[in-house]
Design a protein around this motif. Sequence first.
Motif, PDB file in Angstrom:
ATOM      1  N   GLU A 183       0.830  -1.207   0.000  1.00 48.55           N
ATOM      2  CA  GLU A 183       0.000   0.000   0.000  1.00 48.55           C
ATOM      3  C   GLU A 183       0.865   1.257   0.000  1.00 48.55           C
ATOM      4  OE1 GLU A 183      -2.665  -0.140   3.266  1.00 48.55           O
ATOM      5  OE2 GLU A 183      -3.857  -1.799   2.469  1.00 48.55           O
ATOM      6  N   HIS A 184       1.907   1.264   0.833  1.00 45.95           N
ATOM      7  CA  HIS A 184       2.811   2.421   0.875  1.00 45.95           C
ATOM      8  C   HIS A 184       3.487   2.634  -0.479  1.00 45.95           C
ATOM      9  CE1 HIS A 184       2.200   3.268   4.986  1.00 45.95           C
ATOM     10  NE2 HIS A 184       2.920   2.295   5.496  1.00 45.95           N
ATOM     11  N   VAL A 185       3.925   1.545  -1.100  1.00 44.69           N
ATOM     12  CA  VAL A 185       4.590   1.660  -2.404  1.00 44.69           C
ATOM     13  C   VAL A 185       3.622   2.228  -3.441  1.00 44.69           C
ATOM     14  CG1 VAL A 185       5.622   0.351  -4.291  1.00 44.69           C
ATOM     15  CG2 VAL A 185       6.290  -0.145  -1.941  1.00 44.69           C
ATOM     16  N   ALA A 242       1.771   6.948  -6.692  1.00 45.68           N
ATOM     17  CA  ALA A 242       0.747   7.956  -6.998  1.00 45.68           C
ATOM     18  C   ALA A 242       1.258   9.361  -6.695  1.00 45.68           C
ATOM     19  CB  ALA A 242      -0.529   7.653  -6.203  1.00 45.68           C
ATOM     20  N   ALA A 243       1.977   9.514  -5.575  1.00 47.11           N
ATOM     21  CA  ALA A 243       2.533  10.829  -5.233  1.00 47.11           C
ATOM     22  C   ALA A 243       3.550  11.273  -6.274  1.00 47.11           C
ATOM     23  CB  ALA A 243       3.180  10.768  -3.848  1.00 47.11           C
ATOM     24  N   ARG A 244       4.356  10.337  -6.743  1.00 49.83           N
ATOM     25  CA  ARG A 244       5.350  10.678  -7.790  1.00 49.83           C
ATOM     26  C   ARG A 244       4.661  11.103  -9.075  1.00 49.83           C
ATOM     27  NH1 ARG A 244       8.079  12.832 -10.501  1.00 49.83           N
ATOM     28  NH2 ARG A 244      10.196  12.395 -11.270  1.00 49.83           N
ATOM     29  N   ALA A 296       6.645  11.140  -2.078  1.00 51.98           N
ATOM     30  CA  ALA A 296       6.901   9.773  -2.531  1.00 51.98           C
ATOM     31  C   ALA A 296       8.074   9.158  -1.787  1.00 51.98           C
ATOM     32  CB  ALA A 296       7.149   9.763  -4.039  1.00 51.98           C
ATOM     33  N   ALA A 297       9.132   9.938  -1.601  1.00 57.67           N
ATOM     34  CA  ALA A 297      10.297   9.426  -0.870  1.00 57.67           C
ATOM     35  C   ALA A 297       9.927   9.101   0.570  1.00 57.67           C
ATOM     36  CB  ALA A 297      11.428  10.451  -0.913  1.00 57.67           C
TER      37      ALA A 297
END
Length: 619
Positions: free
Chosen positions: A110-112, A117-119, A127-128
């Motif tokens: 989920e985090h990945v 999506a943030a990237r 994202a980082a």
Amino acid sequence: MNTGLRFALLGPVRGWRGATELDLGSPQQRALLAFLLLREGEAASIDEIIDALWGERPPESARAVVRTYVCRLRRIVSSGADDDQVIRSSGCGYVISAGAVSVDWHSFREHVGEAQAARARGNVAEAAGLLRSALHLWQGMPLGGARGDYVDRERTRLVQRRVAALEERLSFDLELGRHAEASEELAAAVAAEPMRERLRELQLIALYRSGRQAEALSAYDEVRRLLAVELGIDPGAGLRELHQRILRADPGLAPPRPAPAVAAERPPAQLPAVPPGFVGRQAELAAVHDTLGSDGWTPVVAITGIGGVGKTALAVQAAHAMRDRFPDGQLYANLRASTGRPAAPATVLGFFLRSLGVPADRLPGRLEERAALWRTVLADRRALIVLDDAGDANQVRHLLPAALGSAAIVTTWRHLIDLPGVRWIGLDTLPPEDALELLARLAGHRRVLAERQEAVELADLCSHQPLAVRVAADLLQARPHWTVRQVRMRLEDDLHRPAGANDGCALIEAPLLLAQSLLDAQQATAFRLAALPDYGELTAETVAALLGVPRPRAHRLLESLVDAHLLLAGPGGTYRYHGLVKAFARRQAWAREGVQRCDAALSRLLRFHSRRPAALPLG
């Protein structure tokens, strides 16, 4: 379904129920559990399980061994309410339903996904930070303590997913100009994966941008020799091109200019809207207002009650009414305890800290460090934090403000121990007049008051529970040509059918199913069988007769059901159900306890009353 279970696969295979760690048994038994968890809700046949555990050389007793492992695991992971509540039989195999338990591998993915999506939105720093949180979930070599060919294959796959996420996060760090910090981490990553060319590319870039051109060229020579000796190949095109760019000092490899830190333009205002038609709760609102308005300490209000009773609505209404007291922002997080995938405190802290202007690339990775930064950021602010649907004290503790000036509202379905200084507000169903007003506000005053008596009976049928009243109002709105009486009859019929008869009834029953799933075996049996008699009030004596247990044990069981918000305590040692809860419990009794156990319980109760002067209706 939330069972309170969480499992770790990204390191030693471990499991917990709440704060208690479970003994998962032998390496092969752990391998079976890991196999089912990694299928993420897809059923596995016994043949597939045998192949995973033994490959091409299974023992003659393989099927019996698998059944033994499953039986043992069910006893280990079950709350007692149902042996196959977590590990269910499915056809000729077994399945762990997606969402029934919390698994660190699922959280990692989920985090990945959120990072990607943030990237895509162009937010590299966020994202980082999300990938840093994902990688923090790893606690060593995955599937540790499990054994088998399948485990070896899956371990390799999981490690590759971790390395891919690490590569992506390090590339984001380089985009953000953090080449000096990345150099050290890349050295360790390359030592672990010396022939992974993407890591080598990132290492060369980090060294070059840190003014270490000679070391970058030396690192290239090292990987070139290693690939030639080990695999008999040359470096790939990307690595060779990067080498040439370093040799000619390509300006395109220069580090990016650091972006200025951007503070939050305005205080966060994250409160969701109050549900339409909110009515009543004046005493509870006053209690929240009085507590949060206190000076000299950091107030925390916790609102508890069964699902559907309006905890979130009350919290949000109170928070909106007090916005002026907290000019530095109102922060909101759904902790999702009732979904089976509770939000990790570190993730929530990351969201809160970013909301208050902390750059994502400056967020610490460890929970304790984020909590310390959170306390520091809040030290000179007056902010209100709303934590919705909390599961336990460990999920909440690090999210609460510590300094004077800020405050928090927590909603939870149970009393959370080990949270000192909390003002607890227990929420029950609405008074009859407020339930009728809620129905009228949602479905229209003219229509409801035109059939006032039928509307009163409809609200009574809903046990004055806000969620059920809203479902009834939705049904009225969806059927403008129906009378209130027709809607009441339809809802009454639906509520006496098996669970899930329609979407509205499934919505009403969802919190009851959750509450039942969190009971142990004796509590669940007491909850279901005590609903069989028709009379309204229960006592420890009558429930002892129903269950065939001593009176003190029956009393403890009844009190535990009061704590779970499934029973109401009355005067003189009496107890009663809300109508909706009783109808649900009775259906569950016949479906889960079975006809034979229900008949036996009623027979015991009949014998108990036959020895008394007056008998009561038994249903």
